[in-house]
Design an enzyme around this catalytic site. Sequence first.
Site, PDB file in Angstrom:
ATOM      1  N   HIS A 127     -29.112   8.275 -21.370  1.00 12.43           N
ATOM      2  CA  HIS A 127     -30.071   7.493 -20.573  1.00 12.43           C
ATOM      3  C   HIS A 127     -29.342   6.429 -19.746  1.00 12.43           C
ATOM      4  O   HIS A 127     -28.170   6.094 -19.995  1.00 12.43           O
ATOM      5  CB  HIS A 127     -31.124   6.831 -21.473  1.00 12.43           C
ATOM      6  CG  HIS A 127     -30.589   5.755 -22.384  1.00 12.43           C
ATOM      7  ND1 HIS A 127     -30.416   4.450 -21.999  1.00 12.43           N
ATOM      8  CD2 HIS A 127     -30.198   5.819 -23.695  1.00 12.43           C
ATOM      9  CE1 HIS A 127     -29.948   3.740 -23.004  1.00 12.43           C
ATOM     10  NE2 HIS A 127     -29.801   4.551 -24.052  1.00 12.43           N
ATOM     11  N   CYS A 142     -26.465   6.042 -28.455  1.00 14.21           N
ATOM     12  CA  CYS A 142     -26.823   6.818 -27.261  1.00 14.21           C
ATOM     13  C   CYS A 142     -25.630   6.946 -26.323  1.00 14.21           C
ATOM     14  O   CYS A 142     -24.630   6.226 -26.439  1.00 14.21           O
ATOM     15  CB  CYS A 142     -27.985   6.167 -26.530  1.00 14.21           C
ATOM     16  SG  CYS A 142     -29.566   6.305 -27.388  1.00 14.21           S
TER      17      CYS A 142
END
Length: 311
Positions: free
Chosen positions: A268, A285
Amino acid sequence: MPSTSTRTGTRRPRTATLRVALATGAVLAVTVGCSAQVVTDPAGAADDKPGGGTGTGVRIEPTEPASSSPSAEPAAASKPPATPSAKPTKSASEKPAPPKPKTVLASGAEGDQVRELQARLRQIAHFNRAPTGYYGSVTATAVSSFQAKRGLPRTGTTDTVTWQKLLGMTKKPTAAELRPPAAVKPAPKPDPRCMTGRVLCISKNSRSLSWMIDGKVLSTMDVRFGSQYTPTREGTFKVGWKSRDHVSTLYDTPMPYAMFFSGGQAVHYSADFAARGYSGASHGCVNVRDKKKIAALFDAVRTGDKVVVYK
């Protein structure tokens, strides 16, 4: 008995003489006594009081003295002259306050103008990294440093005064200054698992993500990973689901263009990565700092596409 005037030798009746005397006396009363008004009776009628009148043709009507009238105004000469109220006047030396500077760029802004700001600050050694296009804490600190050195208020916000001062001290950045070649790392030789199909090929050693289809690299972007306490998992995965405007339920932070591949771990966009670079880390992430690239990648990737994370 009638008498004869010795002066003129003519005869005048006493009655006529008396009437003239009475009329003359009435006029004298008007001119000598209190103020009065003389009104001539054209018909020579008697006074309207009972008992008849003088028959002189003159009626005396007393009037009030002018001084007793409540509406009487004092003479104009006795009034004090009106003086206009003095109006405050500004001193010739006083100058109007300059208008407050307007904000041009502030924390949270992103785009080409932010990239230009960073490149110009880099020209005069206030920004020591490649432009990212994101106005974060590093950029705000650089702006504050520039303002302090030029005697401007240290706000960290780029206002009109700061921007004009910076424009006057720097030149228009070149394409290489806006996007230095060193900021784009060459993609390493892909892992063999990335050579077939639609793959997000992610290398920890080169800190890069390559979007590949059947062994052909279509785009490459910088990425960062989780810290040693929350490491990014390695292996082969699939994109389970996508969320364009995702917000983390654990950390209450935005995760735009999220593509989840292993539990809560996703590829992301990260505003923090754009602002701080590699001085920070994720919670596992794969962070991307180029918003335009991750937006395009989000539109291209499908649910079920392969994800390979390797060293």
